[in-house]
Scaffold this motif. Structure first.
Motif, mmCIF file in Angstrom:
data_model
loop_
_atom_site.group_PDB
_atom_site.id
_atom_site.type_symbol
_atom_site.label_atom_id
_atom_site.label_comp_id
_atom_site.label_asym_id
_atom_site.label_seq_id
_atom_site.Cartn_x
_atom_site.Cartn_y
_atom_site.Cartn_z
ATOM 1 N N LEU A 161 1.128 -3.879 -11.417
ATOM 2 C CA LEU A 161 0.108 -3.186 -10.386
ATOM 3 C C LEU A 161 0.468 -1.518 -10.149
ATOM 4 C CD1 LEU A 161 -2.207 -3.425 -8.367
ATOM 5 C CD2 LEU A 161 -0.407 -4.494 -6.599
ATOM 6 N N ARG A 162 1.760 -1.395 -10.177
ATOM 7 C CA ARG A 162 2.269 0.032 -9.820
ATOM 8 C C ARG A 162 1.830 0.996 -11.121
ATOM 9 N NH1 ARG A 162 6.630 1.606 -6.593
ATOM 10 N NH2 ARG A 162 7.470 -0.492 -6.676
ATOM 11 N N ILE A 216 1.040 1.351 -4.167
ATOM 12 C CA ILE A 216 -0.546 1.833 -4.660
ATOM 13 C C ILE A 216 -0.726 3.232 -4.155
ATOM 14 C CG2 ILE A 216 -2.930 1.344 -3.899
ATOM 15 C CD1 ILE A 216 -2.394 -1.586 -3.888
ATOM 16 N N ALA A 227 -1.933 1.553 -10.636
ATOM 17 C CA ALA A 227 -2.246 2.462 -9.722
ATOM 18 C C ALA A 227 -2.056 3.856 -10.099
ATOM 19 C CB ALA A 227 -1.606 2.281 -8.437
ATOM 20 N N THR A 253 -6.968 -3.702 -1.175
ATOM 21 C CA THR A 253 -6.461 -4.531 -1.969
ATOM 22 C C THR A 253 -6.324 -5.980 -1.486
ATOM 23 O OG1 THR A 253 -4.816 -2.800 -2.499
ATOM 24 C CG2 THR A 253 -4.169 -5.142 -3.107
ATOM 25 N N LEU A 261 0.544 -1.306 -0.087
ATOM 26 C CA LEU A 261 -0.023 0.047 0.000
ATOM 27 C C LEU A 261 0.842 1.109 0.170
ATOM 28 C CD1 LEU A 261 -3.105 0.419 0.269
ATOM 29 C CD2 LEU A 261 -2.839 0.870 2.558
#
Lengths: 353, 353
Positions: free
Chosen positions: B122-123, A40, B126, B145, A36
């Motif tokens: 994922l980065r 994210i 996001a 998540t 996180l």
């Protein structure tokens, strides 16, 4: 995760590009927090950072602040003693809104369905979510359904969002805890995690357990009526259990937490299952209890208010915040020793919620 | 779906229990509508019914009504010309709030991640969602998540929820359309669907396309400033395309819709791809245009306001609502013939959004 060891520092391929998401990134423990914090939130922008510390966002508004929370549910199996993915999604989101002092008034619900799921099962989950919402007094007002091909999802995932209005006087935050605050727990721990694990693995223990999944917003209302802004922080210890919830608050407020381990109620079947499976009950997920940090003067009244509600009938004081060892949770054991209570590092019980 | 044919009526196993979810249940067409009407809404309760007709729920409140919308995104591939699953999720949800006249002011975002997804991916998603949110001026304020094991999801799913405040004067509903209302389309159709399909299948057409994915809330604000409550209904024709959007509104308002097919702008690469693949451009998904039903007297001013914005530079009148053939959409073809425009029955392009 961005810590670079010398071998990697010399490597032409950045370490990050070779990293992959692990099951432990979904545990609610240290890996989740790192994902996180490092992946994210930097992407989503600064406003999303609140979501790292709190269960829900508070949006300042004219006629009462709004509280918004969202959660994805991937529990496996989807049906278990005490609930199913539909009721769990409703309870979990109602509770996240309540933990920020929000009186929830609307829910949205999105299904991701794998092709081939029996329609009867989708119907059962929708009906269960609807019943849970009706019992909580919070209507589902909008939703979405997507279908993906066989093998592209595991049956059914449910994402719920809850919207609430902040109760007058509520000033809850994981950052507001002060040394001396009393730590109150609303009821026994470990039932949800042990129940889902047993259902998944087909384990049978001496005594049956059922998930504690239930809505907690009415309990929160009663606590705030008794303690108002002297209730400093609330948290429902779901993924990662009580250990993660307490550690997150200790870190966010820069206090230590001293737990009286013997005071934490662990039902006998939960204790037996944890012993058999090598689990720490403090790290097992819950879906129907909460932990509160309350200013000492208000703690007796808040505890009494909790015990007057069915959801808080088993409420107890389990410790206090201290000025020592900031960011750490310490347990005094039965024999008088101290041990550090750690957040989960990896994944203990995947797909618990 | 509950229509019983004689063979089944005699069968001891109720048909429903043998039914399974099909890909077509996620198409945004007739099967989707049936699943929602017969399975999901009866379970979730009456308040959820609004979600079947509108893109978002309107919640009456003190200081301005709130608009809440949620959408799950499962697009495959996750990166395509013109966007990715992150920007698409933000745009799609901003647009659903806008279609109900809401000025979006907060987003939540939940990821369901398959174990093994590269962290860098994922980065990137996001960050793309964060950039799209910043460009739209709508912060992501909370999120979640979850990680599931390998094979339990297809990489990454994103569910977004948008919260908005209804613009003054906005009285938008799929049920408010009256005969004579002018049908205005903000720009060319088919780009998103054809682009995603091409990217997925590795198809190359003569001219490149890119998804039209973009936020439309500023366009809606300009339209409502020009037309106020004489703008009767707005819809972004996503899954199921323009055909589904128009049919849903025709059914909800009990009007017919007469489309001038030649007036509907279909870019040459989209037309070519549709011809090659046997698709009807009217049924192909869009993520950056909207269709409006506007009272005749206000239509010229609203159309001018649309054309003054970049998102609506290509806005055109494409038809009108009539008192004939309620619930049906009819197209006048180039050669003067009429044809009925149908909603998708099954699945044309799975996982388009």
């Amino acid at each position: 995760m961005t810590r670079v060891d010398p071998a990697w520092a010399a490597c032409p391929v950045p370490r990050e590009e070779t990293e992959r998401v692990l099951l432990g990134h979904g545990s609610g423990g240290q890996l989740s927090a790192a994902l996180l914090r490092e992946v994210i939130v930097p992407g989503l922008g600064p406003a999303a950072a609140g979501g790292g510390v709190e269960d829900a966002a508070v949006l300042a508004g004219g006629a009462g602040d709004l509280v918004l929370s969202t959660d994805a549910f991937v529990v496996q199996p989807r049906f278990f003693p005490g609930g199913d993915i539909g009721s769990l999604a409703v309870h979990g989101t109602v509770n996240d809104v309540a933990m920020m002092g929000g009186e929830p008034f609307a829910l949205s619900l999105a299904f991701i369905v794998e092709e081939g799921l029996p329609v009867a099962e989708l119907r059962a989950v929708a009906a269960s979510a609807g019943r849970a919402a009706a019992a909580a007094g919070v209507p589902v007002v909008t939703g979405d359904t997507k279908v993906v091909g066989r093998g592209a999802a595991d049956g059914l995932f449910v994402t719920t969002t809850g919207l609430g209005r902040r109760l007058p006087g509520a000033r809850l935050s994981a950052t507001r805890v002060r040394p001396g605050d009393q730590v109150l727990l609303s009821g026994p721990i470990g039932r949800h995690g042990v129940t889902v694990l047993s259902a998944r693995e087909g384990l049978e223990f001496d005594a049956a357990t059922a998930s504690d999944s239930q809505p907690l917003h009415r309990l929160v209302r009663a606590m705030l009526a008794a303690g108002a802004d002297r209730v400093h922080a609330l948290r429902d210890p779901t993924r990662g259990g009580l250990a993660s919830a307490l550690t997150e608050i200790a870190e966010a407020s820069g206090v230590g937490v001293e737990l009286v381990e013997a005071a934490v109620p662990v039902p006998a079947p939960v204790a037996a299952a944890c012993e058999l499976l090598g689990l720490d009950p403090l790290q097992v997920a819950n879906e129907g209890c909460l932990v509160a940090f309350v200013a000492p003067a208000a703690a007796p009244a808040v505890l009494a208010a909790m015990r007057a509600r069915p959801e808080g009938a088993g409420a107890v004081r389990i410790g206090e915040a201290t000025g020592e060892r900031p960011g750490r949770v310490t347990a005094r054991t039965l024999v008088g020793a101290r041990r550090t209570v750690d957040m989960l590092v990896g994944e203990q019980l995947p797909r618990i919620c």
